[in-house]
Write an enzyme that holds these catalytic residues in place. Sequence first.
Site, PDB file in Angstrom:
ATOM      1  N   VAL A 101     -66.357   3.563  31.732  1.00 39.60           N
ATOM      2  CA  VAL A 101     -66.519   2.261  31.086  1.00 39.60           C
ATOM      3  C   VAL A 101     -66.652   2.501  29.588  1.00 39.60           C
ATOM      4  O   VAL A 101     -67.334   3.441  29.156  1.00 39.60           O
ATOM      5  CB  VAL A 101     -67.759   1.518  31.614  1.00 39.60           C
ATOM      6  CG1 VAL A 101     -67.926   0.176  30.904  1.00 39.60           C
ATOM      7  CG2 VAL A 101     -67.661   1.314  33.126  1.00 39.60           C
ATOM      8  N   CYS A 102     -65.984   1.680  28.794  1.00 46.67           N
ATOM      9  CA  CYS A 102     -66.109   1.708  27.336  1.00 46.67           C
ATOM     10  C   CYS A 102     -65.718   3.085  26.799  1.00 46.67           C
ATOM     11  O   CYS A 102     -64.724   3.662  27.227  1.00 46.67           O
ATOM     12  CB  CYS A 102     -67.525   1.298  26.950  1.00 46.67           C
ATOM     13  SG  CYS A 102     -67.758   0.820  25.222  1.00 46.67           S
ATOM     14  N   THR A 103     -66.508   3.652  25.876  1.00 42.95           N
ATOM     15  CA  THR A 103     -66.174   4.955  25.306  1.00 42.95           C
ATOM     16  C   THR A 103     -66.436   6.105  26.271  1.00 42.95           C
ATOM     17  O   THR A 103     -66.215   7.270  25.917  1.00 42.95           O
ATOM     18  CB  THR A 103     -66.956   5.201  24.004  1.00 42.95           C
ATOM     19  OG1 THR A 103     -68.360   5.057  24.266  1.00 42.95           O
ATOM     20  CG2 THR A 103     -66.533   4.232  22.909  1.00 42.95           C
ATOM     21  N   GLY A 104     -66.870   5.805  27.476  1.00 44.28           N
ATOM     22  CA  GLY A 104     -66.950   6.841  28.502  1.00 44.28           C
ATOM     23  C   GLY A 104     -65.609   7.506  28.744  1.00 44.28           C
ATOM     24  O   GLY A 104     -65.546   8.683  29.135  1.00 44.28           O
ATOM     25  N   GLY A 151     -62.444  -1.379  29.641  1.00 41.56           N
ATOM     26  CA  GLY A 151     -62.619  -1.598  28.213  1.00 41.56           C
ATOM     27  C   GLY A 151     -64.109  -1.584  27.858  1.00 41.56           C
ATOM     28  O   GLY A 151     -64.911  -0.941  28.522  1.00 41.56           O
TER      29      GLY A 151
END
Length: 229
Positions: A101-104, A151
């Site tokens: 998730v996200c910048t993961g 995102g």
Amino acid sequence: MQPFHIGFLLWDGLTQLDMTGPAQVLSRMPGAQLHYVWKTLDPVMSDCGLALLPTHTLESCPPLDMICVPGGAPVAPVMRDAAVLNWLRTRAPHARLITSVCTGSLILAAAGLLEGYRAGCYWASGHQLSLFGAEFVAERVVIDRDRITAGGVTSGIDFAFHVIEVLHGRDVAEAVQLALEYDPAPLAGGTPATARPEILAQVRAAMADRLAAREADIAAIAAGQAGLR
């Protein structure tokens, strides 16, 4: 029903909703067993001051059917963490789904797990996925083979419903959605494409220094990895 083991990687400074949003949804999935993993069992502090309690260390975590890596602003130190990257590389071949998730997704990319894949990321950081051989796709959920990446932040909730749909079908996913009363009706402008220009400029300006520092860190990590090849 066969248990489906999901491991969420915790790390200091992660955005708590990146993890708690999908965890809440996936906890309703049939057979799901959730594990929260870090180097120690000490509480891990999230970005909003909410402490998260690991249930397993990297060493004690059981075999996982799904790995999920949440993101956060201070992602670069995790991208440099050899113990974390080695854990991801070791566990990934045995997992059915590799997710973030996200910048993961940048952490997965630093571990070499998104090379040649399409992937989602936070809108202001996704372009750096290309430094690690991944293709950024500006969508809330991106599915490419056994990689499912979301995102930014709230996208993790949508991502979790897609995971349930992939594993159990649309009816099960929609039943969980109804049980959680997930039917958002937010204000417009939640992406750069839909935000008013003045709001986008305001947010970009507020994040400029932090993003510039993070971009420099990530570029240095990518350059270092390239030098090792």
